[in-house]
Design a protein around this motif. Structure first.
Motif, PDB file in Angstrom:
ATOM      1  N   VAL A  46       0.850  -1.181   0.000  1.00 23.71           N
ATOM      2  CA  VAL A  46       0.000   0.000   0.000  1.00 23.71           C
ATOM      3  C   VAL A  46       0.891   1.239   0.000  1.00 23.71           C
ATOM      4  O   VAL A  46       1.784   1.374   0.820  1.00 23.71           O
ATOM      5  CB  VAL A  46      -0.935   0.004   1.222  1.00 23.71           C
ATOM      6  N   GLY A  47       0.659   2.125  -0.955  1.00 19.30           N
ATOM      7  CA  GLY A  47       1.441   3.340  -1.071  1.00 19.30           C
ATOM      8  C   GLY A  47       2.810   3.131  -1.690  1.00 19.30           C
ATOM      9  O   GLY A  47       3.606   4.062  -1.799  1.00 19.30           O
ATOM     10  N   GLY A  48       3.111   1.903  -2.110  1.00 20.81           N
ATOM     11  CA  GLY A  48       4.399   1.627  -2.735  1.00 20.81           C
ATOM     12  C   GLY A  48       4.523   2.267  -4.101  1.00 20.81           C
ATOM     13  O   GLY A  48       3.531   2.498  -4.785  1.00 20.81           O
ATOM     14  N   HIS A  49       5.742   2.533  -4.491  1.00 21.09           N
ATOM     15  CA  HIS A  49       5.957   3.222  -5.765  1.00 21.09           C
ATOM     16  C   HIS A  49       5.663   2.350  -6.984  1.00 21.09           C
ATOM     17  O   HIS A  49       5.513   2.852  -8.085  1.00 21.09           O
ATOM     18  CB  HIS A  49       7.394   3.764  -5.840  1.00 21.09           C
ATOM     19  N   ARG A  50       5.594   1.028  -6.790  1.00 16.85           N
ATOM     20  CA  ARG A  50       5.321   0.127  -7.925  1.00 16.85           C
ATOM     21  C   ARG A  50       3.946  -0.510  -7.844  1.00 16.85           C
ATOM     22  O   ARG A  50       3.599  -1.331  -8.689  1.00 16.85           O
ATOM     23  CB  ARG A  50       6.388  -0.970  -7.959  1.00 16.85           C
ATOM     24  N   ALA A  51       3.151  -0.173  -6.836  1.00 15.60           N
ATOM     25  CA  ALA A  51       1.867  -0.830  -6.621  1.00 15.60           C
ATOM     26  C   ALA A  51       0.838  -0.425  -7.651  1.00 15.60           C
ATOM     27  O   ALA A  51      -0.047  -1.190  -8.012  1.00 15.60           O
ATOM     28  CB  ALA A  51       1.338  -0.542  -5.219  1.00 15.60           C
ATOM     29  N   GLY A  52       0.915   0.797  -8.154  1.00 20.56           N
ATOM     30  CA  GLY A  52      -0.081   1.266  -9.116  1.00 20.56           C
ATOM     31  C   GLY A  52      -1.403   1.557  -8.426  1.00 20.56           C
ATOM     32  O   GLY A  52      -1.568   1.349  -7.231  1.00 20.56           O
ATOM     33  N   GLY A  53      -2.340   2.040  -9.137  1.00 20.15           N
ATOM     34  CA  GLY A  53      -3.645   2.370  -8.572  1.00 20.15           C
ATOM     35  C   GLY A  53      -3.570   3.567  -7.634  1.00 20.15           C
ATOM     36  O   GLY A  53      -2.563   4.244  -7.510  1.00 20.15           O
ATOM     37  N   SER A  54      -4.667   3.825  -6.943  1.00 17.19           N
ATOM     38  CA  SER A  54      -4.750   4.990  -6.060  1.00 17.19           C
ATOM     39  C   SER A  54      -4.476   4.642  -4.611  1.00 17.19           C
ATOM     40  O   SER A  54      -4.565   5.478  -3.751  1.00 17.19           O
ATOM     41  CB  SER A  54      -6.129   5.617  -6.179  1.00 17.19           C
ATOM     42  N   HIS A  55      -4.197   3.388  -4.315  1.00 18.97           N
ATOM     43  CA  HIS A  55      -3.964   2.992  -2.922  1.00 18.97           C
ATOM     44  C   HIS A  55      -2.531   3.214  -2.621  1.00 18.97           C
ATOM     45  O   HIS A  55      -1.769   2.846  -2.018  1.00 18.97           O
ATOM     46  CB  HIS A  55      -4.383   1.546  -2.676  1.00 18.97           C
TER      47      HIS A  55
END
Length: 75
Positions: free
Chosen positions: A66-75
Motif C-alpha cells: 500500500v502506497g508503494g511506488h510500484r503498486a499502481g492504482g490509487s492505494h
C-alpha cells in the motif's frame, strides 16, 4: 467531511493479496489434511502460512505494498 487522503487503503495491494492467497492455500491444505488424518501434510500446510507472510513482506519492501511506488492504482 472526513479527509480521505489519509485512508490506508485497507491492504488492497499486490503484496497483501499475494500474502493472503498463499496463507489461505496453506490453511486449506492443513485443514483438508487434518480432516483426512494425514499429519505430515498438516505440518506442510502450517509451514506454508509463514511463507505467505514473508513473501508479502518482501513484495512490500519491493514497492508493491500500500502506497508503494510500484503498486499502481490509487492505494
Amino acid at each position: 467531511m472526513a479527509n480521505t487522503t489519509d485512508e490506508p487503503g485497507h491492504g488492497s495491494s499486490p503484496a497483501a493479496w499475494t500474502a493472503v492467497v498463499i496463507m489461505l492455500i496453506g490453511i486449506a491444505i492443513a485443514t483438508a489434511a487434518l480432516f483426512l488424518n494425514v499429519i505430515p501434510l498438516v505440518w506442510l500446510g502450517a509451514a506454508i502460512v509463514p511463507v505467505g507472510l514473508i513473501v508479502g513482506g518482501v513484495m512490500k519492501a519491493a514497492g508493491l505494498g500500500v502506497g508503494g511506488h510500484r503498486a499502481g492504482g490509487s492505494h
